[in-house]
Write a protein that holds these residues in place. Structure first.
Motif, short mmCIF file in Angstrom:
data_model
loop_
_atom_site.label_atom_id
_atom_site.label_comp_id
_atom_site.label_asym_id
_atom_site.label_seq_id
_atom_site.Cartn_x
_atom_site.Cartn_y
_atom_site.Cartn_z
N HIS A 87 0.86 -1.16 -0.15
CA HIS A 87 0.03 -0.10 -0.10
C HIS A 87 0.80 1.56 0.11
N HIS A 90 3.49 2.89 2.87
CA HIS A 90 3.90 1.74 3.91
C HIS A 90 5.50 1.53 3.80
N GLY A 91 5.93 2.17 2.94
CA GLY A 91 7.53 2.31 3.21
C GLY A 91 8.18 1.30 2.16
N SER A 94 11.21 3.54 0.97
CA SER A 94 12.20 3.43 1.99
C SER A 94 12.77 2.24 2.35
N LYS A 188 7.78 -0.69 9.62
CA LYS A 188 7.50 0.44 10.90
C LYS A 188 7.43 0.07 12.08
N LYS A 191 7.55 1.97 15.30
CA LYS A 191 6.61 3.01 15.82
C LYS A 191 5.85 2.38 17.33
N LEU A 225 13.24 2.89 8.32
CA LEU A 225 13.80 4.05 8.90
C LEU A 225 14.91 3.73 9.92
P1 GDP Z 1 5.92 4.17 -0.12
O1 GDP Z 1 4.72 4.99 -0.63
O2 GDP Z 1 5.20 2.74 0.09
O3 GDP Z 1 6.93 4.06 -1.33
O4 GDP Z 1 6.19 4.59 1.41
P2 GDP Z 1 7.65 5.64 1.59
O5 GDP Z 1 8.81 4.88 1.45
O6 GDP Z 1 7.55 6.72 0.81
O7 GDP Z 1 7.30 5.81 2.99
C1 GDP Z 1 6.06 6.54 3.40
C2 GDP Z 1 6.32 7.60 4.66
O8 GDP Z 1 6.76 6.28 5.75
C3 GDP Z 1 7.60 8.26 4.74
O9 GDP Z 1 7.50 9.38 5.47
C4 GDP Z 1 8.49 7.41 5.56
O10 GDP Z 1 9.58 8.15 5.94
C5 GDP Z 1 7.76 6.80 6.37
N1 GDP Z 1 8.50 5.45 6.75
C6 GDP Z 1 8.80 4.47 5.97
N2 GDP Z 1 9.40 3.34 6.60
C7 GDP Z 1 9.40 3.88 7.95
C8 GDP Z 1 9.72 2.89 9.21
O11 GDP Z 1 10.21 1.88 8.99
N3 GDP Z 1 9.22 3.65 10.26
C9 GDP Z 1 8.79 4.68 10.24
N4 GDP Z 1 8.56 5.39 11.67
N5 GDP Z 1 8.58 5.37 9.25
C10 GDP Z 1 8.67 4.92 8.08
#
Ligand code: GDP
Ligand code: MG
Length: 370
Positions: A87, A90-91, A94, A188, A191, A225
């Protein structure tokens, strides 16, 4: 078929129809471009124009990769090709970045990474893993519909705080339809609101049973992260890859799939190709979709110019006649005439399809996509 129109033959040779008409006239055969000529005349013309003899039958023109099976003794282990799905937010991005950061090669060389739609990571143990930039679910299913099943393993990213969301479920369905094994990365976990167990339970409702729940789908808690669980995830990818016994013949004419392609201002048409089997080399003549070309240069994900690329390698290819589509197949062929012949044939087929097969309703539009 025993007959072919002058224009069709001209297309396949990448010559002008008028030039063929002229040559035919000289041979005492006055015809127009839309008239048909017999096979003997066609073959005479082809030699006249310095091309190799064409196979006049349609089925002989197309490259038949499916029945071109590599002998078992030619097969060698190859790197797994991994796609990350899940989704939005969801990261995925990242996690890809974090995994890329584990690459021991770019760590050593401090190399400038380049966005080419895919990259390779060399693990601490020396194994190579190829990651595809998340193509989006539509691109994934469209590639699959076109027979481009290039992913060996899907990593399903689920945010531990958010849980299963609509695109998570979509990703599960796409992965199941593709028959590709899945590894669940519960992201994540750093969190406070993270609830990984809840994710595992919700997955059950979609028949994804992780190991801890008595199933055989591997799962791993990660934080993209905070860089938690990355080694564990890599280990699980390698374990899954081992089970799949992925192999390819590196010693043959290369075949690959276009991951993305664009028209670059300075460099012309550029395609990122994932090599499926064989080894692609600078100087190779190829057909890709309805385009052809000769590999002028190749650039890897670390921005380095390379001379050859083997199975499971993503590489940027320069030297194309035009911009192919994502999912198009690339095949190295014996010479330029053959490349142009196949490209022209495909272009012609595509035109035919466009003019005859317009979907008549929404239903047929969707069935054409799925
Ligand atoms: P994508 O849309 O699935 O590619 O998600 P992104 O990688 O762009 O991440 C979406 C948001 O979630 C960003 O603000 C990231 O910094 C945050 N994020 C991604 N992974 C983690 C994690 O492991 N922990 C936390 N706290 N935030 C995360
Ligand atoms: Mg993203």
């Amino acid at each position: 078929p025993e007959a072919i129109t002058v224009q069709e033959l001209a297309n396949r040779m990448a010559e002008k129809g008028a030039d063929l008409v002229k040559a035919l006239f000289k041979m005492g055969n006055p015809v127009t471009v839309n008239q048909t000529i017999d096979q003997d005349t066609a073959e005479l013309l082809v030699t006249e124009f310095g091309h190799n003899i064409l196979r006049v039958s349609d089925s002989d023109v197309e490259i038949d990769t499916a029945s071109d099976v590599d002998a078992p003794e030619t097969l060698q282990a190859r790197a797994p090709v991994v796609t990350i799905m899940g989704h939005v937010d969801h990261g995925k991005t990242s996690l890809l970045d974090a995994l890329r950061g584990t690459d021991v090669v770019s760590g050593e060389s401090g190399g400038i990474t380049q966005h080419i739609g895919a990259y390779q990571v060399k693990t601490k143990g020396g194994e190579i893993i190829t990651f595809l930039d998340t193509p989006g679910h539509e691109a994934f299913s469209e590639m699959r519909a076109r027979g481009a099943n290039i992913t060996d393993i899907v990593i399903l990213v689920v945010a531990a705080d958010d849980g299963l969301m609509p695109q998570t479920i979509e990703a599960i369905n796409h992965t199941k339809a593709a028959g590709v094994p899945m590894i669940v990365a519960i992201n994540k976990v750093d969190k406070d609101s993270a609830n990984p167990q809840r994710v595992r339970e919700r997955l059950l409702e979609h028949e994804v049973v992780v190991e801890g729940m008595g199933g055989d789908v591997q799962d791993v808690e990660v934080s993209a992260l905070k860089k938690i669980g990355l080694d564990d995830l890599i280990e699980k990818i390698l374990l899954q890859a081992e089970l799949l016994e992925l192999t390819a013949n590196p010693d043959r004419a290369a075949e690959g799939t276009v991951i993305e392609a664009k028209l670059d201002k300075g460099r012309g048409p550029v395609a990122t190709v994932l090599v499926g089997r064989g080894t692609l080399r600078v100087g190779d003549t190829f057909v890709v979709g309805a385009e052809s070309g000769k590999v002028r240069a190749m650039v890897n994900d670390k921005g380095q110019n390379i001379k050859e690329a083997g199975p499971s390698s993503p590489v940027e290819v320069l030297g194309l006649s035009g911009v192919p589509g994502a999912g198009d197949q690339m095949s190295v062929v014996e010479n330029e005439a053959r490349a142009r012949e196949v490209a022209a044939y495909r272009a012609e087929q595509a035109t035919k399809k466009r003019t005859t097969a317009a979907p008549t309703n929404f239903e047929s539009m969707f069935s054409a996509l799925s």
